[in-house]
Design an enzyme around this catalytic site. Structure first.
Site, PDB file in Angstrom:
ATOM      1  N   ARG A   1      83.614 142.629  32.190  1.00 54.85           N
ATOM      2  CA  ARG A   1      82.761 142.630  30.993  1.00 54.85           C
ATOM      3  C   ARG A   1      83.494 143.273  29.823  1.00 54.85           C
ATOM      4  NH1 ARG A   1      76.519 144.405  29.554  1.00 54.85           N
ATOM      5  NH2 ARG A   1      76.052 142.248  29.113  1.00 54.85           N
TER       6      ARG A   1
ATOM      7  N   TYR B   1      83.359 152.589  27.018  1.00 53.33           N
ATOM      8  CA  TYR B   1      83.716 153.420  28.176  1.00 53.33           C
ATOM      9  C   TYR B   1      85.226 153.349  28.453  1.00 53.33           C
ATOM     10  CZ  TYR B   1      78.704 153.749  28.376  1.00 53.33           C
ATOM     11  OH  TYR B   1      77.402 153.994  28.021  1.00 53.33           O
TER      12      TYR B   1
ATOM     13  N   GLY C   1      68.948 140.422  29.288  1.00 48.00           N
ATOM     14  CA  GLY C   1      68.783 141.807  29.720  1.00 48.00           C
ATOM     15  C   GLY C   1      67.344 142.258  29.648  1.00 48.00           C
ATOM     16  N   ARG C   2      66.915 142.665  28.442  1.00 51.37           N
ATOM     17  CA  ARG C   2      65.561 143.199  28.286  1.00 51.37           C
ATOM     18  C   ARG C   2      64.484 142.251  28.804  1.00 51.37           C
ATOM     19  NH1 ARG C   2      67.332 145.319  22.477  1.00 51.37           N
ATOM     20  NH2 ARG C   2      68.709 143.531  22.834  1.00 51.37           N
TER      21      ARG C   2
ATOM     22  N   GLN D   1      78.446 146.674  39.124  1.00 51.07           N
ATOM     23  CA  GLN D   1      79.229 146.957  37.927  1.00 51.07           C
ATOM     24  C   GLN D   1      79.947 148.294  38.095  1.00 51.07           C
ATOM     25  OE1 GLN D   1      77.658 148.019  33.986  1.00 51.07           O
ATOM     26  NE2 GLN D   1      78.964 146.447  33.088  1.00 51.07           N
TER      27      GLN D   1
HETATM   28  C1  LIG Z   1      67.962 149.627  29.538  1.00 57.67           C
HETATM   29  C2  LIG Z   1      69.338 149.033  29.336  1.00 57.67           C
HETATM   30  C3  LIG Z   1      70.405 149.518  30.068  1.00 57.67           C
HETATM   31  C4  LIG Z   1      71.680 148.941  29.926  1.00 57.67           C
HETATM   32  N1  LIG Z   1      72.700 149.365  30.740  1.00 57.67           N
HETATM   33  C5  LIG Z   1      73.888 148.701  30.734  1.00 57.67           C
HETATM   34  C6  LIG Z   1      74.883 148.998  31.705  1.00 57.67           C
HETATM   35  O1  LIG Z   1      74.723 149.826  32.622  1.00 57.67           O
HETATM   36  N2  LIG Z   1      76.059 148.308  31.616  1.00 57.67           N
HETATM   37  C7  LIG Z   1      76.291 147.360  30.644  1.00 57.67           C
HETATM   38  O2  LIG Z   1      77.364 146.767  30.610  1.00 57.67           O
HETATM   39  N3  LIG Z   1      75.331 147.035  29.740  1.00 57.67           N
HETATM   40  C8  LIG Z   1      74.144 147.660  29.779  1.00 57.67           C
HETATM   41  N4  LIG Z   1      73.134 147.274  28.913  1.00 57.67           N
HETATM   42  C9  LIG Z   1      73.340 146.119  28.015  1.00 57.67           C
HETATM   43  C10 LIG Z   1      72.773 144.832  28.652  1.00 57.67           C
HETATM   44  O3  LIG Z   1      73.528 144.429  29.780  1.00 57.67           O
HETATM   45  C11 LIG Z   1      72.763 143.656  27.648  1.00 57.67           C
HETATM   46  O4  LIG Z   1      74.073 143.350  27.259  1.00 57.67           O
HETATM   47  C12 LIG Z   1      71.918 143.991  26.420  1.00 57.67           C
HETATM   48  O5  LIG Z   1      70.633 144.462  26.819  1.00 57.67           O
HETATM   49  C13 LIG Z   1      71.734 142.796  25.489  1.00 57.67           C
HETATM   50  O6  LIG Z   1      71.025 141.756  26.133  1.00 57.67           O
HETATM   51  P1  LIG Z   1      69.461 141.478  25.798  1.00 57.67           P
HETATM   52  O7  LIG Z   1      69.363 141.344  24.309  1.00 57.67           O
HETATM   53  O8  LIG Z   1      69.148 140.206  26.537  1.00 57.67           O
HETATM   54  O9  LIG Z   1      68.686 142.653  26.297  1.00 57.67           O
HETATM   55  C14 LIG Z   1      71.874 147.879  29.009  1.00 57.67           C
HETATM   56  C15 LIG Z   1      70.786 147.427  28.255  1.00 57.67           C
HETATM   57  C16 LIG Z   1      69.534 147.966  28.422  1.00 57.67           C
HETATM   58  C17 LIG Z   1      68.379 147.398  27.631  1.00 57.67           C
END
Ligand SMILES: Cc1cc2nc3c(=O)[nH]c(=O)nc-3n(C[C@H](O)[C@H](O)[C@H](O)COP(=O)(O)O)c2cc1C
Length: 366
Positions: free
Chosen positions: A233, A186, A322-323, A100
């Site tokens: 994205r 961003y 994600g999580r 990314q």
């Molecule tokens: C610890 C953490 C770090 C994240 N870092 C990024 C990132 O670097 N770039 C990005 O586009 N989204 C980032 N996100 C967002 C995730 O890609 C994702 O869209 C978000 O967690 C929602 O999905 P979930 O509900 O399945 O966790 C991050 C999320 C978490 C929890």
């Protein structure tokens, strides 16, 4: 159960074994000095290689593109070598991984960018936004972002060149492709959203003008490594990092149509970040589907059932978890077998070492 998640799918020139995406997640564990991906991160991503696609954490394309301490970069030879360890492990386990590419624009502090003033589409400070700094003297911690300066045409040319080089570097590091981070407030997002962009030149004002920077960044990425290796994205409805658009459905349907003309491999929609976005209306999802011809990925609080439903309704082609991937390295296997999911420890998400990164076990049948 969850059958459509396990149908193979073609993404660019890749054949993916399932439709489960590990979306980008910053974990702030790059080696210092130099912001280098390392063995520990290679183990972490390798453990999660059963995802159809991994998108690695946000990775700055230049020193000015860094928003937080300890995030990895992809502009120095040592950073490329660090990432090679990661991509080797993922490929050895049969997985696929994109980088990314990240430029934070105004979401930073001079301490993270060598004392410089941050750059953005406009000289507008993001309100109530904090970033993490480690300036070597005091305790590392969170501080307010500062007012950026408006990018000149030369700045824009330079950042385009940085994206171009970063895409080449990603391929050199063994990534299967790159995802442009145009979401979550961003730099690219700071051009797109009406309330973050008050420029009076061809990069501001009308919707067409606000999409120009996105268009030019994607064009240079495609030129560098080919459309089949480029994803983007977007986060239409979140107001993360203080970035707001007055008419998000109109703006982002137009962005999707624009991206379709570049014939990129996929569009990745971040619906929620943490828990702070409204539900995405189905009519908007249908408009995005109509506007964009490639693979559509959605992420944001999905579970096996809602993911399955989104794919079988034809709204999505792949789903990011994600999580759930933090604490479940074998997430696809758990979903397939209906096994329970482990909960992650919120205290070890950012920074630190192996604890909370590589020590979550796979599910054991007793
Ligand atoms: C610890 C953490 C770090 C994240 N870092 C990024 C990132 O670097 N770039 C990005 O586009 N989204 C980032 N996100 C967002 C995730 O890609 C994702 O869209 C978000 O967690 C929602 O999905 P979930 O509900 O399945 O966790 C991050 C999320 C978490 C929890």
């Amino acid at each position: 159960m969850a059958n459509s998640l396990f149908q193979p799918i073609q993404l660019g020139n890749l054949q993916l074994s399932n439709r489960i995406v590990m979306p980008p997640m910053t974990r702030s564990r790059a080696s210092q000095p130099g912001n280098l991906a390392n063995e520990m991160m290679a183990t972490y991503y390798g453990q999660r290689a059963s995802a159809g696609l991994i998108v690695a954490e946000g990775t700055q394309i230049s020193p000015m593109g860094q928003g937080y301490a300890w995030t990895p970069g992809i502009y120095s030879p040592a950073q490329i070598a660090g990432w090679k360890k990661v991509t080797d492990q993922v490929h050895a386990k049969g997985g696929h991984i994109f980088a990314q590419l990240w430029h934070v624009g105004r979401v930073t502090h001079p301490d993270n960018i060598g004392g410089e003033q941050p750059i953005s589409s406009s000289a507008l400070k993001a309100e109530n936004v904090k970033v993490f700094i480690d300036n070597g003297s005091d305790e590392p911690g969170f501080v307010d972002v500062v007012e950026p300066r408006e990018m000149t045409h030369d700045d824009i040319k330079q950042v385009l060149a940085e994206y171009h080089q970063a895409a080449l570097n990603a391929v050199e590091a063994g990534f299967d492709g790159i995802e442009l981070h145009a979401a979550n407030g961003y730099l690219v997002n700071q051009f797109i959203d009406s309330e973050a962009n008050n420029r009076s030149d061809e990069y501001g004002g009308s919707l067409e003008n606000r999409l120009r920077f996105l268009d030019e960044v994607v064009a240079t990425l495609v030129d560098a490594i080919g459309a089949e290796r480029v994803g983007v994205r977007l986060a239409p409805l979140t107001t993360l990092n203080g970035t707001v658009d007055a008419k998000p459905e109109e703006t982002y349907t137009a962005a999707a149509a624009l991206l379709s003309t570049h014939k990129i491999a996929y569009l990745h929609i971040a619906e929620v970040d943490w828990d702070d976005a409204p539900d995405t209306p189905e009519s908007f999802k249908r408009a995005l589907r109509e506007a964009f011809d490639g693979v559509l990925i959605y992420a944001g609080r999905y579970n096996a059932e809602s993911a399955e439903q989104a794919i079988s309704q034809g709204l999505a082609d792949m789903i990011g978890f994600g999580r759930p991937f933090v604490a479940n390295p074998d997430l696809p296997e758990r979903i397939k077998n209906g096994h329970p999911l482990a909960a992650h420890d919120p205290n070890t998400l950012f920074g630190g070492g192996e604890k909370g990164l590589t020590d979550y076990p796979c599910f054991e049948t007793k």
